[in-house]
Write an enzyme that holds these catalytic residues in place. Structure first.
Site, PDB file in Angstrom:
ATOM      1  N   GLY A 187       0.831  -1.292  -0.148  1.00 40.77           N
ATOM      2  CA  GLY A 187       0.009   0.005   0.045  1.00 40.77           C
ATOM      3  C   GLY A 187       0.993   1.292   0.008  1.00 40.77           C
ATOM      4  N   ASP A 194      -4.741   2.231  10.793  1.00 36.40           N
ATOM      5  CA  ASP A 194      -6.234   1.781  10.930  1.00 36.40           C
ATOM      6  C   ASP A 194      -6.426   1.356  12.100  1.00 36.40           C
ATOM      7  OD1 ASP A 194      -8.833   1.744   9.897  1.00 36.40           O
ATOM      8  OD2 ASP A 194      -8.347  -0.420   9.348  1.00 36.40           O
ATOM      9  N   LYS A 208      -6.562   7.044  10.863  1.00 35.28           N
ATOM     10  CA  LYS A 208      -7.980   6.788  11.130  1.00 35.28           C
ATOM     11  C   LYS A 208      -7.953   6.530  12.584  1.00 35.28           C
ATOM     12  CE  LYS A 208      -9.699   4.002   7.478  1.00 35.28           C
ATOM     13  NZ  LYS A 208     -10.447   3.057   7.292  1.00 35.28           N
ATOM     14  N   VAL A 210     -11.229   3.889   2.436  1.00 35.39           N
ATOM     15  CA  VAL A 210     -10.624   4.801   1.301  1.00 35.39           C
ATOM     16  C   VAL A 210      -9.722   3.964   0.355  1.00 35.39           C
ATOM     17  CG1 VAL A 210     -10.796   6.968   2.623  1.00 35.39           C
ATOM     18  CG2 VAL A 210      -8.724   5.702   2.908  1.00 35.39           C
ATOM     19  N   ARG A 217      -5.426   0.982  -6.649  1.00 33.95           N
ATOM     20  CA  ARG A 217      -4.107   1.554  -6.074  1.00 33.95           C
ATOM     21  C   ARG A 217      -3.666   2.641  -7.039  1.00 33.95           C
ATOM     22  NH1 ARG A 217      -2.277  -2.000  -1.888  1.00 33.95           N
ATOM     23  NH2 ARG A 217      -2.540  -4.298  -2.247  1.00 33.95           N
TER      24      ARG A 217
HETATM   25  P1  IMP Z   1      -4.142  -1.763  10.283  1.00 34.13           P
HETATM   26  O1  IMP Z   1      -5.587  -2.073  10.482  1.00 34.13           O
HETATM   27  O2  IMP Z   1      -3.954  -0.457  11.094  1.00 34.13           O
HETATM   28  O3  IMP Z   1      -3.487  -2.908  10.855  1.00 34.13           O
HETATM   29  O4  IMP Z   1      -4.102  -1.705   8.653  1.00 34.13           O
HETATM   30  C1  IMP Z   1      -3.413  -2.904   8.086  1.00 34.13           C
HETATM   31  C2  IMP Z   1      -3.593  -2.275   6.606  1.00 34.13           C
HETATM   32  O5  IMP Z   1      -4.825  -2.216   6.317  1.00 34.13           O
HETATM   33  C3  IMP Z   1      -3.013  -1.053   5.959  1.00 34.13           C
HETATM   34  O6  IMP Z   1      -1.548  -1.006   5.804  1.00 34.13           O
HETATM   35  C4  IMP Z   1      -3.593  -0.854   4.733  1.00 34.13           C
HETATM   36  O7  IMP Z   1      -3.178  -1.692   3.781  1.00 34.13           O
HETATM   37  C5  IMP Z   1      -5.129  -1.685   4.942  1.00 34.13           C
HETATM   38  N1  IMP Z   1      -6.319  -0.578   5.347  1.00 34.13           N
HETATM   39  C6  IMP Z   1      -6.856  -0.199   6.445  1.00 34.13           C
HETATM   40  N2  IMP Z   1      -7.787   0.669   6.220  1.00 34.13           N
HETATM   41  C7  IMP Z   1      -7.752   0.798   5.042  1.00 34.13           C
HETATM   42  C8  IMP Z   1      -8.711   1.548   4.034  1.00 34.13           C
HETATM   43  O8  IMP Z   1      -9.436   2.313   4.310  1.00 34.13           O
HETATM   44  N3  IMP Z   1      -8.504   1.255   2.768  1.00 34.13           N
HETATM   45  C9  IMP Z   1      -7.432   0.348   2.126  1.00 34.13           C
HETATM   46  N4  IMP Z   1      -6.741  -0.198   2.869  1.00 34.13           N
HETATM   47  C10 IMP Z   1      -6.851  -0.248   4.226  1.00 34.13           C
HETATM   48 MG    MG Z   2      -4.075  -3.139   1.537  1.00 30.57          MG
END
Ligand code: IMP
Ligand code: MG
Length: 180
Positions: free
Chosen positions: A43, A101, A129, A153, A165
């Site tokens: 990402g 996230d 977020k 998003v 992407r």
């Molecule tokens: P985490 O939930 O903070 O562990 O997020 C892990 C991964 O989830 C991020 O690096 C993104 O690749 C993906 N991700 C989280 N939120 C979003 C979003 O709103 N859109 C797309 N990918 C997301």
């Molecule tokens: Mg992802």
């Protein structure tokens, strides 16, 4: 692709402007430190490519690849698919991420890299977020591009099932695009 976007949250111009601002801050922070800049794949790729060109000090590029996420929900199981290639012991390390996230993946990445005994370890995430943070995750990113509301998003590197992407902006995906 564009038809699946409910609303453009961050335009290409807004992102580029913020990346230049962050670049000034990071260039000052890392002057003379020869940092290893670790991108978390996939990402971060678009943000990484723009960000690295706004950091005007010598630095080294490296990448990690984790697996765990599919669709719009994190499964919670983290695994290192590809580790950094540099020996980061005693080095100044900056993690670049696309989005903070639930916090699961950055928390995992941070602990994984901290165990390698870097001289310093900081986090720069394009998007944050905070409303989605999992209880128990207290790690705070050192540098944040944009704090955004709790919406899924895509674009500027962020995907839904590996698509979107390549959009040059960050947009909110229409719920019907992921509900099928
Ligand atoms: P985490 O939930 O903070 O562990 O997020 C892990 C991964 O989830 C991020 O690096 C993104 O690749 C993906 N991700 C989280 N939120 C979003 C979003 O709103 N859109 C797309 N990918 C997301
Ligand atoms: Mg992802």
């Amino acid at each position: 692709m564009e038809k699946d976007i409910l609303e453009v949250l961050l335009t290409e111009q807004q992102i580029q402007h913020r990346v230049r601002e962050l670049g000034e801050i990071l260039s000052a922070e890392y002057a003379g430190k020869d940092p290893v800049i670790v991108g978390v794949l996939k990402g971060v790729v678009v943000f990484y490519a723009d960000m690295i060109r706004q950091i005007h000090v010598p630095c080294q590029m490296d990448f990690m690849w984790l697996s765990s996420y599919s669709g719009t929900n994190t499964t919670g199981q983290m695994q290192v698919k590809r580790d950094v290639s540099a020996d980061i012991e005693g080095r100044h390390v900056l993690i670049l991420e696309d989005i903070y996230d639930t916090g699961t993946s950055l928390d995992f990445t941070y602990k994984h890299l901290l165990a390698k005994k870097p001289a310093s370890l900081k986090i720069c995430t394009l998007l944050d977020k905070p409303e989605r943070r999992k209880p128990g995750i207290t790690l705070q990113p050192d540098y944040v591009g944009f704090t955004i509301p709790n919406a899924f998003v895509v674009g500027y590197g962020l995907d839904f099932n590996e698509h979107y992407r390549n959009l040059p902006y960050v947009g909110i995906l229409k719920p019907e695009a992921y509900n099928g």
